[in-house]
Scaffold this motif. Sequence first.
Motif, mmCIF file in Angstrom:
data_model
loop_
_atom_site.group_PDB
_atom_site.id
_atom_site.type_symbol
_atom_site.label_atom_id
_atom_site.label_comp_id
_atom_site.label_asym_id
_atom_site.label_seq_id
_atom_site.Cartn_x
_atom_site.Cartn_y
_atom_site.Cartn_z
ATOM 1 N N LYS A 76 0.495 -1.414 -0.374
ATOM 2 C CA LYS A 76 -0.050 -0.313 0.231
ATOM 3 C C LYS A 76 0.964 1.553 0.552
ATOM 4 O O LYS A 76 2.271 1.625 0.832
ATOM 5 N N THR A 77 0.575 1.984 -1.079
ATOM 6 C CA THR A 77 0.916 3.655 -1.308
ATOM 7 C C THR A 77 0.500 4.798 -1.175
ATOM 8 O O THR A 77 -0.838 4.541 -1.481
ATOM 9 N N ASP A 78 1.243 6.187 -0.884
ATOM 10 C CA ASP A 78 -0.316 6.695 -1.026
ATOM 11 C C ASP A 78 -0.098 7.062 -2.523
ATOM 12 O O ASP A 78 0.730 6.796 -2.721
ATOM 13 N N LEU B 134 3.980 7.832 -3.185
ATOM 14 C CA LEU B 134 4.696 6.697 -3.328
ATOM 15 C C LEU B 134 4.779 5.687 -2.010
ATOM 16 O O LEU B 134 5.936 5.012 -2.668
ATOM 17 N N GLN B 135 4.473 6.636 -1.480
ATOM 18 C CA GLN B 135 5.548 6.578 0.438
ATOM 19 C C GLN B 135 4.546 5.518 0.942
ATOM 20 O O GLN B 135 3.163 5.149 0.589
ATOM 21 N N THR B 136 5.391 4.258 1.260
ATOM 22 C CA THR B 136 4.517 3.881 1.734
ATOM 23 C C THR B 136 4.431 3.528 3.042
ATOM 24 O O THR B 136 4.252 4.395 3.632
ATOM 25 N N SER B 137 3.521 2.830 4.253
ATOM 26 C CA SER B 137 3.515 2.741 5.990
ATOM 27 C C SER B 137 4.592 3.079 6.343
ATOM 28 O O SER B 137 4.200 3.901 7.230
ATOM 29 N N PHE C 32 9.485 4.456 -0.066
ATOM 30 C CA PHE C 32 8.926 4.777 -0.966
ATOM 31 C C PHE C 32 8.670 3.325 -1.904
ATOM 32 O O PHE C 32 9.806 2.489 -2.178
ATOM 33 N N ILE D 52 3.265 -2.938 -6.242
ATOM 34 C CA ILE D 52 2.779 -1.902 -5.125
ATOM 35 C C ILE D 52 0.989 -2.056 -6.030
ATOM 36 O O ILE D 52 0.321 -2.986 -6.960
ATOM 37 N N ASP E 221 6.593 5.129 -12.025
ATOM 38 C CA ASP E 221 6.736 4.380 -10.538
ATOM 39 C C ASP E 221 8.190 4.936 -9.963
ATOM 40 O O ASP E 221 8.181 5.759 -9.091
ATOM 41 N N CYS F 32 9.650 7.183 -7.171
ATOM 42 C CA CYS F 32 10.130 7.143 -5.937
ATOM 43 C C CYS F 32 11.352 7.618 -5.991
ATOM 44 O O CYS F 32 11.842 8.748 -5.276
#
Length: 154
Positions: free
Chosen positions: A106-108, A111-114, A119, A125, A138, A142
């Motif tokens: 999951k990314t925003d 493309l940053q992850t939790s 990234f 993703i 992507d 990133c």
Amino acid sequence: SMEDAIYLSSLCKKVYVFVRNSSLKAQVVLQNTLFDSNKKNNNIEILYNTQVKKLLGENKLEEIEIDNKTQQKRLKIDGLFLAIGSNPDTNIYKNKLDLNDYGYIKTDANLQTSIKGVFAGGDVIEKQIRQIITACSDGAVCATNANSFIKENF
């Protein structure tokens, strides 16, 4: 494989989709698109619990032997495209990054992850289209966002 079947249905008289299990595992949006396409062209046949066992023919493909767990039979065909769905290779990130039910990261929108500063991009993703060009895009996103993150935090 769903995308391939949809595309081939616009070119071929008949398209068989062999599903090894009792249900499709493709993204729901792709399944719906396949079913909608079949309503229009009426030339896609989905055969569940079925595997191709043998390719038959003299100088070219003429038939295939299939097995659906209860019987074996032959289908006359003159072309075969192998397309198997994909699972993301993200087990290494399990319990470290937020993954969806299918294992995609999951990314925003950036493309940053939790995890702040981590990234992810490409076919691992959560996204609708998985193609080389989107994975390349992507990567650029990133790299740009990681560069900004480093400048702001270090």
